[in-house]
Design a protein around this motif. Structure first.
Motif, PDB file in Angstrom:
ATOM      1  N   LEU A  11       0.830  -1.209   0.000  1.00  0.00           N
ATOM      2  CA  LEU A  11       0.000   0.000   0.000  1.00  0.00           C
ATOM      3  C   LEU A  11       0.863   1.257   0.000  1.00  0.00           C
ATOM      4  N   ALA A  12       1.967   1.215   0.743  1.00  0.00           N
ATOM      5  CA  ALA A  12       2.871   2.365   0.773  1.00  0.00           C
ATOM      6  C   ALA A  12       3.484   2.602  -0.604  1.00  0.00           C
ATOM      7  N   ARG A  13       3.799   1.529  -1.312  1.00  0.00           N
ATOM      8  CA  ARG A  13       4.328   1.671  -2.674  1.00  0.00           C
ATOM      9  C   ARG A  13       3.287   2.326  -3.577  1.00  0.00           C
ATOM     10  N   TYR A  14       2.020   1.937  -3.396  1.00  0.00           N
ATOM     11  CA  TYR A  14       0.969   2.520  -4.228  1.00  0.00           C
ATOM     12  C   TYR A  14       0.799   4.004  -3.917  1.00  0.00           C
ATOM     13  N   GLN A  15       0.869   4.379  -2.636  1.00  0.00           N
ATOM     14  CA  GLN A  15       0.729   5.780  -2.270  1.00  0.00           C
ATOM     15  C   GLN A  15       1.871   6.627  -2.807  1.00  0.00           C
ATOM     16  N   ASP A  16       3.013   5.995  -3.020  1.00  0.00           N
ATOM     17  CA  ASP A  16       4.162   6.697  -3.574  1.00  0.00           C
ATOM     18  C   ASP A  16       4.023   6.705  -5.103  1.00  0.00           C
ATOM     19  N   ALA A  65      -5.149  -6.527   0.859  1.00  0.00           N
ATOM     20  CA  ALA A  65      -5.410  -5.485   1.852  1.00  0.00           C
ATOM     21  C   ALA A  65      -6.783  -4.856   1.647  1.00  0.00           C
ATOM     22  N   ILE A  66      -7.134  -4.564   0.388  1.00  0.00           N
ATOM     23  CA  ILE A  66      -8.430  -3.955   0.097  1.00  0.00           C
ATOM     24  C   ILE A  66      -9.562  -4.902   0.475  1.00  0.00           C
ATOM     25  N   LEU A  67      -9.428  -6.166   0.091  1.00  0.00           N
ATOM     26  CA  LEU A  67     -10.493  -7.133   0.363  1.00  0.00           C
ATOM     27  C   LEU A  67     -10.672  -7.373   1.854  1.00  0.00           C
ATOM     28  N   ARG A  68      -9.590  -7.445   2.605  1.00  0.00           N
ATOM     29  CA  ARG A  68      -9.718  -7.676   4.050  1.00  0.00           C
ATOM     30  C   ARG A  68     -10.303  -6.448   4.755  1.00  0.00           C
ATOM     31  N   PRO A 138     -15.190  -3.923  -3.947  1.00  0.00           N
ATOM     32  CA  PRO A 138     -14.401  -3.659  -2.743  1.00  0.00           C
ATOM     33  C   PRO A 138     -13.578  -2.376  -2.824  1.00  0.00           C
ATOM     34  N   TRP A 139     -13.402  -1.749  -1.682  1.00  0.00           N
ATOM     35  CA  TRP A 139     -12.713  -0.467  -1.576  1.00  0.00           C
ATOM     36  C   TRP A 139     -11.968  -0.396  -0.258  1.00  0.00           C
ATOM     37  N   ILE A 140     -11.084   0.598  -0.161  1.00  0.00           N
ATOM     38  CA  ILE A 140     -10.347   0.835   1.074  1.00  0.00           C
ATOM     39  C   ILE A 140     -10.168   2.338   1.257  1.00  0.00           C
ATOM     40  N   ASN A 141     -10.351   2.812   2.472  1.00  0.00           N
ATOM     41  CA  ASN A 141     -10.026   4.203   2.808  1.00  0.00           C
ATOM     42  C   ASN A 141      -8.563   4.202   3.227  1.00  0.00           C
ATOM     43  N   ILE A 142      -7.697   4.470   2.267  1.00  0.00           N
ATOM     44  CA  ILE A 142      -6.275   4.283   2.490  1.00  0.00           C
ATOM     45  C   ILE A 142      -5.692   5.320   3.452  1.00  0.00           C
ATOM     46  N   ASP A 143      -6.220   6.532   3.433  1.00  0.00           N
ATOM     47  CA  ASP A 143      -5.707   7.560   4.338  1.00  0.00           C
ATOM     48  C   ASP A 143      -6.148   7.311   5.774  1.00  0.00           C
ATOM     49  N   LEU A 145      -6.589   4.476   7.140  1.00  0.00           N
ATOM     50  CA  LEU A 145      -5.868   3.335   7.685  1.00  0.00           C
ATOM     51  C   LEU A 145      -4.358   3.560   7.754  1.00  0.00           C
ATOM     52  N   MET A 146      -3.823   4.379   6.852  1.00  0.00           N
ATOM     53  CA  MET A 146      -2.371   4.532   6.791  1.00  0.00           C
ATOM     54  C   MET A 146      -1.909   5.960   7.045  1.00  0.00           C
ATOM     55  N   GLY A 147      -2.856   6.879   7.157  1.00  0.00           N
ATOM     56  CA  GLY A 147      -2.483   8.274   7.347  1.00  0.00           C
ATOM     57  C   GLY A 147      -2.368   8.986   6.016  1.00  0.00           C
ATOM     58  N   GLY A 148      -2.779  10.240   6.002  1.00  0.00           N
ATOM     59  CA  GLY A 148      -2.718  11.030   4.774  1.00  0.00           C
ATOM     60  C   GLY A 148      -3.708  12.171   4.846  1.00  0.00           C
ATOM     61  N   MET A 149      -3.610  13.069   3.877  1.00  0.00           N
ATOM     62  CA  MET A 149      -4.423  14.294   3.905  1.00  0.00           C
ATOM     63  C   MET A 149      -5.469  14.341   2.801  1.00  0.00           C
ATOM     64  N   GLU A 150      -5.503  13.353   1.906  1.00  0.00           N
ATOM     65  CA  GLU A 150      -6.359  13.460   0.729  1.00  0.00           C
ATOM     66  C   GLU A 150      -7.738  12.837   0.907  1.00  0.00           C
ATOM     67  N   GLU A 151      -7.982  12.137   2.024  1.00  0.00           N
ATOM     68  CA  GLU A 151      -9.235  11.401   2.199  1.00  0.00           C
ATOM     69  C   GLU A 151      -9.475  10.495   0.991  1.00  0.00           C
ATOM     70  N   GLU A 152      -8.449   9.696   0.677  1.00  0.00           N
ATOM     71  CA  GLU A 152      -8.458   8.890  -0.545  1.00  0.00           C
ATOM     72  C   GLU A 152      -9.093   7.524  -0.315  1.00  0.00           C
ATOM     73  N   ILE A 153     -10.028   7.177  -1.199  1.00  0.00           N
ATOM     74  CA  ILE A 153     -10.646   5.854  -1.215  1.00  0.00           C
ATOM     75  C   ILE A 153     -10.284   5.193  -2.538  1.00  0.00           C
ATOM     76  N   ILE A 154      -9.760   3.973  -2.455  1.00  0.00           N
ATOM     77  CA  ILE A 154      -9.336   3.245  -3.651  1.00  0.00           C
ATOM     78  C   ILE A 154     -10.258   2.060  -3.878  1.00  0.00           C
ATOM     79  N   PHE A 155     -10.768   1.939  -5.086  1.00  0.00           N
ATOM     80  CA  PHE A 155     -11.593   0.804  -5.497  1.00  0.00           C
ATOM     81  C   PHE A 155     -10.747  -0.177  -6.309  1.00  0.00           C
ATOM     82  N   VAL A 156     -11.106  -1.460  -6.227  1.00  0.00           N
ATOM     83  CA  VAL A 156     -10.425  -2.463  -7.045  1.00  0.00           C
ATOM     84  C   VAL A 156     -10.797  -2.269  -8.515  1.00  0.00           C
TER      85      VAL A 156
END
Length: 272
Positions: A11-16, A65-68, A138-143, A145-156
């Motif tokens: 997930l960190a690689r994806y955020q980068d 990670a997204i599915l879990r 399926p989706w994940i609120n990545i910020d 769960l991992m911290g961040g400022m964008e309120e980013e939600i990622i869908f598969v």
């Protein structure tokens, strides 16, 4: 919920900056590669066999990670309005297509940033657009769960339906669309077929990178390379990319069965 260390790293690689390459491996053809090459001013990071092996495993870990996370949230759609800042030509081109991981946000300020279009003449408001996301995958609120400022939600990756709508929600003065995401139709393959797909992808990666080098060079300098050479390279690269995308979809299907559907699937998730 807690991620495994491997999921967190993925997930960190994806955020980068890795999100560009990751998403390109979930899109058919070479348009994403050409876009990355343009952003890098002609310095595309051509992949080696080891690079591809790492990216394939990374994509599977992001799926996991997204599915879990989705399961932990009760397998329901997000309970907030979800936006994607975009441009009209991009939104309309997505209609009826498969998407890669789709980054969205609950933040209007972030939506404004990603919908802004600037040209040499300045700001272009005519192409500005916002999509309201109706996500049934399926989706994940990545910020969150991992911290961040964008309120980013990622869908598969999903099938996408896009339709223009009239709404008072859009304060961006751009065209508004409804973007509906539904599950991909992924045919079932045997463990042996899936392993053969991965082996073929990895064995051909170095050759395909050399073909991509020719394709991108021809796009930078049209006519600089023999047209038949470029045509052959393009055909071979596109076939290989179809295999890459199909393999990644198979990994999603297996993980979804294991995590969401609670179906025992004997197909191995490769993490070589």
């Amino acid at each position: 919920m807690e991620f495994t260390e491997e999921e967190y790293v993925a997930l960190a690689r994806y955020q980068d900056e890795d999100y560009r390459i990751i998403n390109s491996l979930l899109r058919r053809g070479f348009s994403s590669e050409a876009e990355i090459d343009n952003l890098n001013t002609g310095d595309y990071p051509f992949l080696t066999k080891d690079d591809m092996n790492s990216y394939l495993s990374c994509i599977s870990l992001i799926y996991s990670a997204i599915l879990r996370s989705y399961q932990a949230n009760g397998c329901v759609t997000p309970n907030k309005t979800i936006y994607r800042g975009t441009q009209t030509h991009i939104a309309e081109a997505m209609d009826g297509e498969e998407c890669s991981f789709l980054s969205t946000t609950t933040s209007l300020s972030q939506t404004r940033c990603f919908s802004a279009v600037y040209t040499r003449e300045g700001f272009d408001g005519k192409r500005r657009a916002v999509a309201l996301i109706d996500g049934h995958v399926p989706w994940i609120n990545i910020d969150e769960l991992m911290g961040g400022m964008e309120e980013e939600i990622i869908f598969v990756p999903a099938k996408v339906k896009v339709e223009p709508i009239e709404t008072d929600i859009n304060p961006l003065r751009g065209k508004t669309y409804k973007m509906t995401l539904t599950e991909l139709d992924i045919p079932e393959k045997t463990p042996e077929e899936i392993e053969m797909m991965r082996t073929s992808i990895l064995d051909k990666t170095d050759t395909m990178s050399s073909y991509l080098r020719l394709i991108l060079e021809d796009k930078r300098k049209p006519g600089s390379i023999d047209s038949k050479t470029v045509e052959f390279a393009t055909q071979e690269y596109n076939k290989w990319k179809d295999l890459v995308v199909s393999y990644n979809h198979q990994q999603y299907r297996i993980l979804r069965n294991q995590i969401i559907n609670n179906v025992e699937d004997k197909k191995n998730i490769s993490s070589k």
